[in-house]
Design an enzyme around this catalytic site. Structure first.
Site, PDB file in Angstrom:
ATOM      1  N   ASN A 147     -65.865   6.678  64.193  1.00  0.00           N
ATOM      2  CA  ASN A 147     -65.309   5.837  63.128  1.00  0.00           C
ATOM      3  C   ASN A 147     -64.316   4.808  63.665  1.00  0.00           C
ATOM      4  O   ASN A 147     -63.527   4.254  62.900  1.00  0.00           O
ATOM      5  CB  ASN A 147     -64.676   6.700  62.019  1.00  0.00           C
ATOM      6  N   ARG A 285     -51.612   7.406  63.369  1.00  0.00           N
ATOM      7  CA  ARG A 285     -51.114   8.662  62.799  1.00  0.00           C
ATOM      8  C   ARG A 285     -49.725   8.413  62.228  1.00  0.00           C
ATOM      9  O   ARG A 285     -48.890   7.736  62.840  1.00  0.00           O
ATOM     10  CB  ARG A 285     -51.033   9.770  63.864  1.00  0.00           C
ATOM     11  N   HIS A 333     -55.559   8.703  53.452  1.00  0.00           N
ATOM     12  CA  HIS A 333     -56.226   8.562  54.760  1.00  0.00           C
ATOM     13  C   HIS A 333     -57.734   8.348  54.559  1.00  0.00           C
ATOM     14  O   HIS A 333     -58.496   9.306  54.431  1.00  0.00           O
ATOM     15  CB  HIS A 333     -55.958   9.834  55.572  1.00  0.00           C
TER      16      HIS A 333
HETATM   17  P1  NDP Z   1     -59.146   5.786  72.159  1.00  0.00           P
HETATM   18  O1  NDP Z   1     -58.879   7.024  72.931  1.00  0.00           O
HETATM   19  O2  NDP Z   1     -60.347   4.973  72.490  1.00  0.00           O
HETATM   20  O3  NDP Z   1     -57.894   4.814  72.259  1.00  0.00           O
HETATM   21  C1  NDP Z   1     -56.575   5.232  72.254  1.00  0.00           C
HETATM   22  C2  NDP Z   1     -55.817   4.352  73.207  1.00  0.00           C
HETATM   23  O4  NDP Z   1     -54.418   4.617  73.094  1.00  0.00           O
HETATM   24  C3  NDP Z   1     -56.208   4.613  74.668  1.00  0.00           C
HETATM   25  O5  NDP Z   1     -56.524   3.380  75.274  1.00  0.00           O
HETATM   26  C4  NDP Z   1     -54.955   5.241  75.239  1.00  0.00           C
HETATM   27  O6  NDP Z   1     -54.715   4.931  76.561  1.00  0.00           O
HETATM   28  C5  NDP Z   1     -53.891   4.583  74.395  1.00  0.00           C
HETATM   29  N1  NDP Z   1     -52.616   5.268  74.468  1.00  0.00           N
HETATM   30  C6  NDP Z   1     -52.347   6.586  74.541  1.00  0.00           C
HETATM   31  N2  NDP Z   1     -51.017   6.788  74.616  1.00  0.00           N
HETATM   32  C7  NDP Z   1     -50.440   5.571  74.611  1.00  0.00           C
HETATM   33  C8  NDP Z   1     -49.097   5.117  74.688  1.00  0.00           C
HETATM   34  N3  NDP Z   1     -48.079   5.995  74.806  1.00  0.00           N
HETATM   35  N4  NDP Z   1     -48.866   3.785  74.651  1.00  0.00           N
HETATM   36  C9  NDP Z   1     -49.893   2.908  74.558  1.00  0.00           C
HETATM   37  N5  NDP Z   1     -51.187   3.279  74.489  1.00  0.00           N
HETATM   38  C10 NDP Z   1     -51.457   4.595  74.510  1.00  0.00           C
HETATM   39  O7  NDP Z   1     -59.171   6.215  70.621  1.00  0.00           O
HETATM   40  P2  NDP Z   1     -59.541   5.343  69.343  1.00  0.00           P
HETATM   41  O8  NDP Z   1     -59.141   3.939  69.596  1.00  0.00           O
HETATM   42  O9  NDP Z   1     -60.922   5.633  68.899  1.00  0.00           O
HETATM   43  O10 NDP Z   1     -58.563   6.020  68.286  1.00  0.00           O
HETATM   44  C11 NDP Z   1     -57.145   5.938  68.456  1.00  0.00           C
HETATM   45  C12 NDP Z   1     -56.458   6.804  67.434  1.00  0.00           C
HETATM   46  O11 NDP Z   1     -56.659   6.276  66.144  1.00  0.00           O
HETATM   47  C13 NDP Z   1     -56.988   8.250  67.344  1.00  0.00           C
HETATM   48  O12 NDP Z   1     -56.443   9.087  68.325  1.00  0.00           O
HETATM   49  C14 NDP Z   1     -56.573   8.638  65.966  1.00  0.00           C
HETATM   50  O13 NDP Z   1     -55.259   9.166  65.983  1.00  0.00           O
HETATM   51  C15 NDP Z   1     -56.579   7.323  65.196  1.00  0.00           C
HETATM   52  N6  NDP Z   1     -57.727   7.255  64.281  1.00  0.00           N
HETATM   53  C16 NDP Z   1     -57.486   7.084  62.946  1.00  0.00           C
HETATM   54  C17 NDP Z   1     -58.522   7.089  62.059  1.00  0.00           C
HETATM   55  C18 NDP Z   1     -58.284   6.852  60.605  1.00  0.00           C
HETATM   56  O14 NDP Z   1     -59.158   7.174  59.794  1.00  0.00           O
HETATM   57  N7  NDP Z   1     -57.164   6.296  60.198  1.00  0.00           N
HETATM   58  C19 NDP Z   1     -59.909   7.301  62.491  1.00  0.00           C
HETATM   59  C20 NDP Z   1     -60.056   7.326  63.931  1.00  0.00           C
HETATM   60  C21 NDP Z   1     -58.996   7.351  64.769  1.00  0.00           C
HETATM   61  P3  NDP Z   1     -55.658   5.309  77.772  1.00  0.00           P
HETATM   62  O15 NDP Z   1     -56.896   5.958  77.248  1.00  0.00           O
HETATM   63  O16 NDP Z   1     -55.886   3.976  78.416  1.00  0.00           O
HETATM   64  O17 NDP Z   1     -54.875   6.252  78.581  1.00  0.00           O
END
Ligand code: NDP
Length: 401
Positions: A147, A285, A333
């Site tokens: 998603n 979140r 949500h």
């Molecule tokens: P991804 O894992 O593809 O992306 C998350 C990114 O955040 C990664 O690039 C990661 O870094 C980065 N990250 C982690 N910690 C930090 C930090 N401290 N500072 C900056 N960047 C950071 O996941 P998605 O993009 O698919 O989803 C992200 C989040 O969105 C999910 O974990 C979830 O909590 C939320 N979400 C919400 C939904 C909703 O319905 N509202 C649905 C789907 C997701 P790297 O991997 O480069 O280490």
């Protein structure tokens, strides 16, 4: 035979829909990075159906019962007397969606002696105490990418809605008014604005791509830098940390997972570094923002608007201040649970179960915790620890209704 305990949100108040607004949804076989959408051996639902609510059962009942397993589905998830807590004691697998999360705290994990697998039907496994999962050898998996684009579309919508003051303008129509000055006294164009994302993973990058045609200046910060080619194509400015990014942006969107490294990142201190009148959109979140700091910033004008769909805990208690704070565009949500997204994560949940029962490894990109450590996608994006503290307050929603 295994017992699968599945926690889903309630059916619509008027009952499970007999028909839908549209007859089909587009077929998507690959995500933008080439990863395939879920590949279960089959599905027992019609894509486009409501699968995420109790009667939808994620389309899993036939598949599980034909294989001799027991499926228990409930929406009653909070508090010590909840159905979830009763059924958890002998469950082998727990399935839950982040929209209506079955919090798997350390205490609950201690009671779940048989639990081997916790599946997030969606993305974001922070409702599981990952440290406790690591310590108790529970595999945690989510349906990575299912998603992410759904959320990216939602983020683009919310940025436009806040900056252009859409929601109050819509409300004037409902109220029977034609109050143009009231509508536009807080309305701007996004063109030329600096827009930045904290986290440029699947969602963050998709948001940047979607905003590019608006002729804005794009910024990002992330633990890992994007390829130079991508930075050039989108004209991105990289920032080593969130503080550097928020200082120059008019709009900030949060697209990082919740883990101990991001919990309460948007506190009074970081918000005070933002430009006065910034907009903050958080669909990642709720706990990544400090609840009361957001309210203070909207009241003082430091933030011109806040929107998102994520709260802590969920469901948010009736008196949660984000329901009534000024200039917000909050929804429950929902961004990642469109009917389109549900078809993907229901199929992905089945794919994970099929692999689990067959004793085959799960796709690396689905793994968050395995064999006592962060694994796969989890090892990349999360840090170990517990972000479930305070989740017991979700039970207050029930008491107030
Ligand atoms: P991804 O894992 O593809 O992306 C998350 C990114 O955040 C990664 O690039 C990661 O870094 C980065 N990250 C982690 N910690 C930090 C930090 N401290 N500072 C900056 N960047 C950071 O996941 P998605 O993009 O698919 O989803 C992200 C989040 O969105 C999910 O974990 C979830 O909590 C939320 N979400 C919400 C939904 C909703 O319905 N509202 C649905 C789907 C997701 P790297 O991997 O480069 O280490």
């Amino acid at each position: 035979m295994a017992k699968i305990l599945c926690v889903l949100y309630d059916d619509p108040v008027d009952g499970y829909p007999p028909q839908y607004a549209r007859d089909s949804i587009p077929e998507i076989e690959h995500y933008p990075d080439g990863m395939t959408t879920p590949t279960p051996s089959g599905i027992d639902f019609k894509p486009g159906a409501l699968l995420g609510s109790v009667s939808g059962e994620l389309g899993l009942r036939k598949f599980l019962e034909d294989a001799g397993h027991e499926l228990v589905v409930t929406s009653d998830k909070d508090g010590p007397n909840s159905e979830f807590e009763k059924q958890l004691v002998d469950a082998d697998v727990v399935i839950s969606q982040p929209f209506w999360p079955a919090y798997l705290t350390e205490e609950r994990i201690a009671k779940a002696k048989k639990l081997k697998l916790a599946i997030t039907a969606g993305i974001g496994s922070d409702h599981v105490d990952l440290q406790a999962a690591i310590d108790n050898d529970i595999t945690v998996a989510e349906v990575t990418f299912c998603n992410s684009i759904s959320v990216a579309e939602h983020v683009a919508m919310m940025i436009l809605a806040l900056v252009r003051n859409y929601i109050p303008s819509y409300q004037w129509v409902i109220k029977g008014g034609w109050n143009i000055a009231d509508c536009v006294e807080r309305a701007y164009d996004v063109e030329g604005m600096h827009i930045g994302t904290v986290g440029a993973g699947r969602i963050g990058l998709a948001v940047l791509k979607r905003l590019k045609p608006f002729d804005v200046k794009l910024h990002y910060t992330d633990k890992h830098r994007l390829p130079t080619k991508v930075e050039k194509e989108l004209g991105l400015t990289y920032h080593p940390d969130a503080e550097s990014l928020v200082k120059v942006c008019d709009v900030v969107t949060v697209n990082a997972p919740l883990h101990p490294g991001t919990e309460h990142m948007f506190n009074d201190e970081l918000i005070s570094r933002m430009k006065r009148g910034s907009y903050l959109v958080n669909t990642a979140r709720g706990k990544i923002a400090d609840r009361d700091a957001v309210v203070r910033a909207l009241e003082s004008g430091q933030l011109a608007g806040y929107a998102g769909d994520v709260w802590f805990p969920q469901p948010a208690p009736r008196e949660h201040p984000w329901r009534t704070m000024p200039h917000h565009g909050m929804t429950p949500h929902v961004s990642g649970t469109t009917l389109s997204a549900q078809a993907r994560y229901a199929a992905g949940t089945r794919e994970i179960l099929e692999h689990f029962f067959a004793g085959k490894g799960l796709r690396d990109e689905y793994l968050i915790v395995e064999r006592g450590k962060l694994a796969g996608a989890g090892a990349h994006a999360y840090t170990a620890g517990d972000s479930t503290k305070g989740s017991e307050k979700a039970a207050e929603f029930k008491k107030a209704s």
